[in-house]
Enzyme design. Structure first.
Site, short mmCIF file in Angstrom:
data_model
loop_
_atom_site.label_atom_id
_atom_site.label_comp_id
_atom_site.label_asym_id
_atom_site.label_seq_id
_atom_site.Cartn_x
_atom_site.Cartn_y
_atom_site.Cartn_z
N THR A 1 0.84 -1.20 0.00
CA THR A 1 0.00 0.00 0.00
C THR A 1 0.88 1.24 0.00
OG1 THR A 1 -0.07 0.29 2.42
CG2 THR A 1 -1.70 -1.20 1.43
N ASP A 2 0.27 2.37 -0.34
CA ASP A 2 0.91 3.65 -0.05
C ASP A 2 0.82 3.84 1.46
OD1 ASP A 2 2.02 6.19 -0.29
OD2 ASP A 2 0.81 6.71 -2.04
N TRP A 3 1.41 4.90 1.97
CA TRP A 3 1.51 5.09 3.42
C TRP A 3 0.16 5.47 4.01
CZ3 TRP A 3 5.33 2.94 1.68
CH2 TRP A 3 6.52 2.73 2.38
N VAL A 4 -0.50 4.51 4.65
CA VAL A 4 -1.81 4.72 5.25
C VAL A 4 -1.61 5.28 6.65
CG1 VAL A 4 -3.97 3.65 5.94
CG2 VAL A 4 -2.78 2.83 3.90
#
Length: 215
Positions: free
Chosen positions: A140-143
């Site tokens: 994922t992108d940075w959640v």
């Protein structure tokens, strides 16, 4: 870039980014290559091959997919037809994966037709792995939970169990709360043990490969 990674001991570069130049208001256009998916894919593939020619170094193609704006980026919802997806927004990723075999792909913040890209098994497994032949890890992108986007949005941030079930191998940056939510989802049947083992195996395999190759 590969030489800099050698000097600093970086194994996995969170780039190149190859989203389409669609709007001049997109705050990440300086990272992207073109409004043309073929040019974008070829540039990204060349960058990836250059970096990965250095033993123990890998790249991460991003942001997968249909990511074209920064405004409300955590919970924006991109409405895209099947034809536009295949001819424009997926084409560059397909070319880059085919021509460079990147070690990783990063999903985008935006939702795609109402579903978080990181929670979409169509994107992360059926298309990415089955159609494009991708063998690396999907992250994922940075959640970041305190940056969920506009308060009152009808959309929430991605759920770790749904991401894992879709074929996402890394939930970034990760926290104890994410780990606990993943366990809760596993116990509730939201994700199977087999899928979690597959996810973990891909992460282990990539880490072992990069570290083994490292000079």
């Amino acid at each position: 870039m590969g030489s800099e990674m050698d000097r600093f001991g970086v194994n996995l570069w969170l780039a190149p980014a190859l989203n389409i130049h669609r709007s001049p208001l997109c705050g990440r256009n300086f990272e992207y290559y073109s409004e043309d998916p073929v040019i974008s894919g070829l540039f990204a593939a060349a960058m990836a091959r250059g970096v990965q020619s250095h033993p123990g170094r890998g790249v991460t193609l991003k942001h997968y997919a249909a990511n074209n704006q920064e405004t409300n980026r955590y919970v924006s919802n991109s409405h895209v037809s099947q034809r536009a997806m295949w001819e424009i927004y997926l084409k560059g990723f397909q070319i880059a994966i085919r021509d460079s075999s990147p070690k990783a792909v990063m999903t985008s913040y935006n939702l795609l037709n109402g579903i978080h890209t990181s929670e979409s098994r169509d994107l992360c497994t059926d298309i990415l792995r089955s159609e494009f032949g991708f063998e690396g890890i999907c992250m994922t992108d940075w959640v970041i939970r305190n940056l969920e986007g506009a308060k009152g949005s009808v959309y929430t941030i991605p759920a770790p169990a749904k991401v894992a079930a879709a074929g996402g191998d890394l939930f970034m940056p990760g926290s104890k709360a994410d780990y606990e939510q993943l366990l809760k989802g596993f116990r509730a049947g939201a994700v199977s043990k087999q899928i979690l083992q597959e996810n973990a195996t891909r992460v282990y395999r990539m880490a072992k490969e990069l570290l083994h190759q490292q000079p």
